[in-house]
Design an enzyme around this catalytic site. Structure first.
Site, short mmCIF file in Angstrom:
data_model
loop_
_atom_site.label_atom_id
_atom_site.label_comp_id
_atom_site.label_asym_id
_atom_site.label_seq_id
_atom_site.Cartn_x
_atom_site.Cartn_y
_atom_site.Cartn_z
N SER A 109 0.82 -1.21 0.00
CA SER A 109 0.00 0.00 0.00
C SER A 109 0.86 1.26 0.00
CB SER A 109 -0.90 0.01 1.24
OG SER A 109 -1.56 1.26 1.38
N TYR A 133 -1.92 5.61 -5.38
CA TYR A 133 -2.93 6.66 -5.51
C TYR A 133 -2.28 7.80 -6.28
CZ TYR A 133 -5.71 4.43 -1.81
OH TYR A 133 -6.45 3.55 -1.06
N THR A 159 -5.23 2.43 -7.83
CA THR A 159 -6.57 2.42 -7.22
C THR A 159 -7.39 3.55 -7.80
OG1 THR A 159 -5.82 1.37 -5.18
CG2 THR A 159 -7.84 2.65 -5.06
N LYS A 237 -7.25 -1.16 -10.03
CA LYS A 237 -7.95 -1.75 -8.89
C LYS A 237 -9.20 -0.93 -8.60
CE LYS A 237 -7.40 -2.83 -3.95
NZ LYS A 237 -8.44 -1.93 -3.41
N HIS A 261 -13.09 -2.10 -2.77
CA HIS A 261 -12.34 -1.55 -1.64
C HIS A 261 -12.75 -2.22 -0.33
CE1 HIS A 261 -9.54 1.99 -1.55
NE2 HIS A 261 -9.60 1.74 -0.27
#
Length: 337
Positions: A109, A133, A159, A237, A261
């Site tokens: 992440s 992100y 994402t 994603k 999510h």
């Protein structure tokens, strides 16, 4: 609950609930608003039935698979989960070591408590992808991408479902706060002792407004921008519809991770196992399709593979195991039935 009595994933979840503080448990377990999608992710698997065929020779079994050309020992990887330091001092490094030990893929992440470099160095032989992100400050984003490429990550997992942060009622009721000893290591946020509102916005724990750490103007044209700054494969994603899957094919991405999510974003969307078939059909043989959300048993994995997923990824189950590993002092091995 005694560690001796843990025999299935639900037991580990219960153990984590008993051993994590309210702040940490709420962060990991919460879904958006009424948690309809959170519940549906698991319940949709239960509505599917297997049609078993018997009298087949299964004396030799091989669970290996390939993802983007890389072999993994099983089609079960680790989804990106932020702030694993809330579950264990080992945090993402503990998860990365476990994934490498079982020779499967871990997605790191952006909001990890250890840097992407430290996570990679902890288990350099393990297959790792980096979850991204896109931030309003594109130079910061480009810096993350360059670092991931240099560190040896094999793909970017972009994402796409977080322009607006989901309203998670436990955070609203109790006021989620990051412990002062944890940091968002990849962003250089060593000091999180700001006021709670600023910290929550910076760390992607907003209360339903625009997330200041993600670019709310993100669109399909940004795929080309990502391509221009790195050579890594790109996986999207958060795709949940055939329409977006076809657009993903048109824009030349390499994979789709069907995801809602973990039920933490837009409540009322389909369970991922329900969305999977139309996306597999729309994608055809043009890109690889994976899924996460609600996978809790081996038969869940089998159902996802039967419906066209190349592999599944798990988030919360890995965190429950991380919590157990951190808090259990017993040297006995747990046997699963």
């Amino acid at each position: 609950m005694s560690s001796d009595s843990l025999v299935c994933l639900k037991d580990f979840e219960k153990y984590a609930k008993e051993h994590l503080n309210r702040n940490s448990w709420g962060f990991f377990s919460a879904g958006a608003e009424g948690c309809q999608t959170l519940r549906d992710n698991e319940e949709a698997f239960r509505r599917l039935r297997l049609r078993p065929r018997f009298l087949r020779d299964v004396s030799v079994r091989d669970m290996s698979a390939t993802v983007l050309g890389q072999r993994v020992d099983m089609p079960i990887g680790i989804s990106p989960t932020a702030n694993q330091g809330l579950a264990s001092p080992q945090g993402e490094i503990g998860t990365a070591k476990a994934a490498a030990q079982f020779q499967t893929c871990m997605i790191c992440s952006t909001y990890s408590n250890f840097t992407m470099e430290d996570i990679m160095n902890s288990s350099p032989d393990g297959l790792k992808w980096f979850q991204l992100y896109v931030r309003p400050d594109r130079e910061t984003t480009a810096g993350l991408v360059r670092r991931a490429e240099r560190a040896g990550y094999k793909a970017l997992v972009l994402t796409v479902d977080l322009p607006i942060v989901g309203r998670r009622y436990p955070d609203l009721r109790h006021g989620f706060s990051m412990p002062p000893h944890l940091r968002v290591a990849n962003l250089g946020n060593a000091d999180l002792s700001q006021n709670k509102k600023d910290r929550n916005e910076a760390l992607d724990y907003g209360m339903g407004g625009p997330d200041q750490s993600s670019d709310i103007a993100l669109s399909w044209k940004d795929i080309a921008w990502l391509r221009s700054i790195c050579s890594l494969p790109i996986i999207l994603k958060g795709i949940l519809t055939a329409e977006d899957a076809r657009l993903a094919v048109q824009h030349g991405v390499d994979g789709i991770l069907v995801s809602n999510h973990g039920g933490r974003q837009l409540d009322g969307v389909p369970a991922t196992i329900e969305a999977l078939p139309e996306i597999v059909q729309a994608a055809g043989d043009k890109l690889e399709v994976y899924m996460d959300g609600g996978v809790r048993t081996g038969t869940d994995v089998l159902k996802a593979l039967a419906l066209g997923a190349r592999a599944v990824f798990i988030g919360r189950p890995a965190v429950w195991g991380l919590c157990y590993k951190a808090s259990c002092t017993s040297s006995k091995h747990i046997r699963f039935s």
